[in-house]
Write an enzyme that holds these catalytic residues in place. Structure first.
Site: not given
Length: 451
Positions: A24, A20-21
């Site tokens: 980003h 997920h990170e």
């Protein structure tokens, strides 16, 4: 095996958070933003290492993660009131802390100076990566292992019949606990109080391992799910009316007459509403059937719909969760469950001998897929500080810019998300309280596979 299941889920969760990170991080770097930190977990740092201008690391509490992008909060807008209030002082303090990260050499590398569409991509990429993992895991489950489907072979024959939601269902021998017609425990001898009625299936001589081949002389399909649905429809429509079941046992066929009794069952799997049906008291043996890749979109769509419903229901289910945590009430199996609870279920799946290796691996991937899908949906809620709040802020900024241009006015500039910090703290506080409640509930009154 329990420990293995818990550790495996923890590793899968950490990977999901890290991925997920990374969503980003990748797009922030792609658009030239400076990212000084990339961490999985919260709390004290367990391990970290600098690569280029970014510090990568793992923290002690594996319940989330973050990347720090410079300039997430823009400077104060021109003309902003200077009148001192407690709220303005709080916002100014938060803004100052964020701007302290900005170096003179950063120039246009700060988040707030990037075009609105780049900020949308950066903030959407994290949840999108969770969606990608959910699709991959669900595809592995459906195509690689298959999903359980009902056969016409009987798996179990209970000795008695309990109405839906019977309070005695968790007893060591519920057939020996007197209840009312609605399933409430009662004292023997009181009005409308009796032991649960015998199971019609047991009375008729049905046994586990029997395969139903005909109903009242009409052949039953042996295709998974289809044949069992035929049996369900025939039984549910035959309250107090005898039904002749032809079963195959030990290579020979025999006719057994069973008379369904009236019972109340849940209208739908996630519903509290019950309906009057005929009931004999048998459950089907299940087998895993591999699905084509084309079945994944429909399955994913149905799962997303159910997950959204569950997320919407969380506020109304919190009171019951509180009672189950602190007042000893039975835990609602359809209520919210935390990371600890899901990890515990993963360990339980690995430990139970009644699960085959295929079932254990399939269930493990299903749990990870479900967690990633929830992370995707939850993070897109348009409330700051969630990713969806940043996306909504960027979209609002663009809409405001277009409206200003149409009215012949100058572009108002970046949306001052610092004004939403009070909302962010309230949301974060509520999330911490809910997480703490789930943490305690999953320890003192956990959900198990038997519920």
């Amino acid at each position: 095996m329990t420990v293995l299941g818990i550790v495996a889920f923890a590793v899968g969760l950490l990977f999901s958070i890290g991925f997920h990170e990374f969503g980003h991080f990748f797009w922030a770097r792609k658009f030239g933003m400076r990212v000084p930190q990339f961490f999985v977990g919260f709390g004290p740092t367990v391990f970290s290492r600098h690569r280029g201008e970014t510090e990568f690391g793992i923290k002690a509490v594996p319940l989330g993660g973050y990347i720090r992008i410079v300039g997430m909060i823009p400077p104060a807008e021109e003309g902003e009131s200077k009148r001192a209030t407690r709220m303005r002082s709080f916002i100014a303090e938060v803004r100052g802390q964020a701007l302290n990260d900005v170096r003179p050499t950063d120039g246009d590398r700060v988040f707030y100076k990037k075009p609105w569409w780049q900020r949308v991509i950066v903030m959407f990429a994290g949840p999108f990566h969770n969606l990608v993992l959910a699709v991959v895991f669900f595809t592995v489950v459906l195509v690689g292992f298959g999903i359980p489907e009902s056969t016409t072979t009987i798996a179990s024959v209970p000795a008695c019949v309990l109405p839906a939601g019977a309070s005695s269902a968790g007893a060591a021998d519920p057939c020996r606990v007197p209840i009312t017609d609605t399933g409430e425990r009662c004292e023997t001898g009181s009005a409308e109080c009796a032991l649960p009625p015998p199971s019609p299936a047991a009375a008729a001589g049905l046994e586990p391992g029997d395969t139903i081949v005909a109903i009242d002389g009409r052949p039953v399909s042996q295709e998974t799910d289809t044949g069992w649905k035929q049996l369900q429809e025939a039984v549910r429509a035959s309250i107090d009316a005898p039904v002749v079941l032809t079963v195959e046992r030990d290579g020979a066929e025999r006719d057994l007459t069973v008379t369904p009794i009236e019972n109340r069952v849940y209208l739908e799997a996630q519903s509290d509403e019950t309906v009057r049906v005929g009931y004999v008291g048998v459950s089907p043996a299940q087998t895993y059937v591999q699905q084509p890749v084309t079945a994944v979109p429909a399955f994913l769509g149905d799962t997303i719909e159910r997950s959204v419903d569950r997320l919407i229901e969380i506020p109304e289910r919190i009171p019951q969760l509180f009672r189950a945590t602190f007042l000893g009430e039975e835990r609602d199996p359809n209520g919210p469950i935390g990371v600890i609870g899901v990890s515990r279920i993963s360990g339980e799946v690995f430990a139970l001998e009644r699960f085959t290796t295929t079932e254990k691996i399939s269930t493990f991937f299903s749990l990870l897929a479900g967690v990633n899908l929830v992370l995707f949906l939850f993070n897109l809620v348009p409330i700051y500080p969630l990713d969806g709040g940043h996306v909504a802020g960027a979209l609002y900024e663009k809409a405001r810019s277009v409206a200003a241009r149409l009215r012949g006015r100058p572009d108002p500039g970046p949306f001052d998300i610092a004004r939403l910090m009070p909302v962010a703290y309230v949301v974060a506080g509520l999330f911490i309280v809910l997480s703490g409640l789930l943490f305690i509930a999953d320890i003192v009154n956990p959900l198990t596979l038997s519920q």
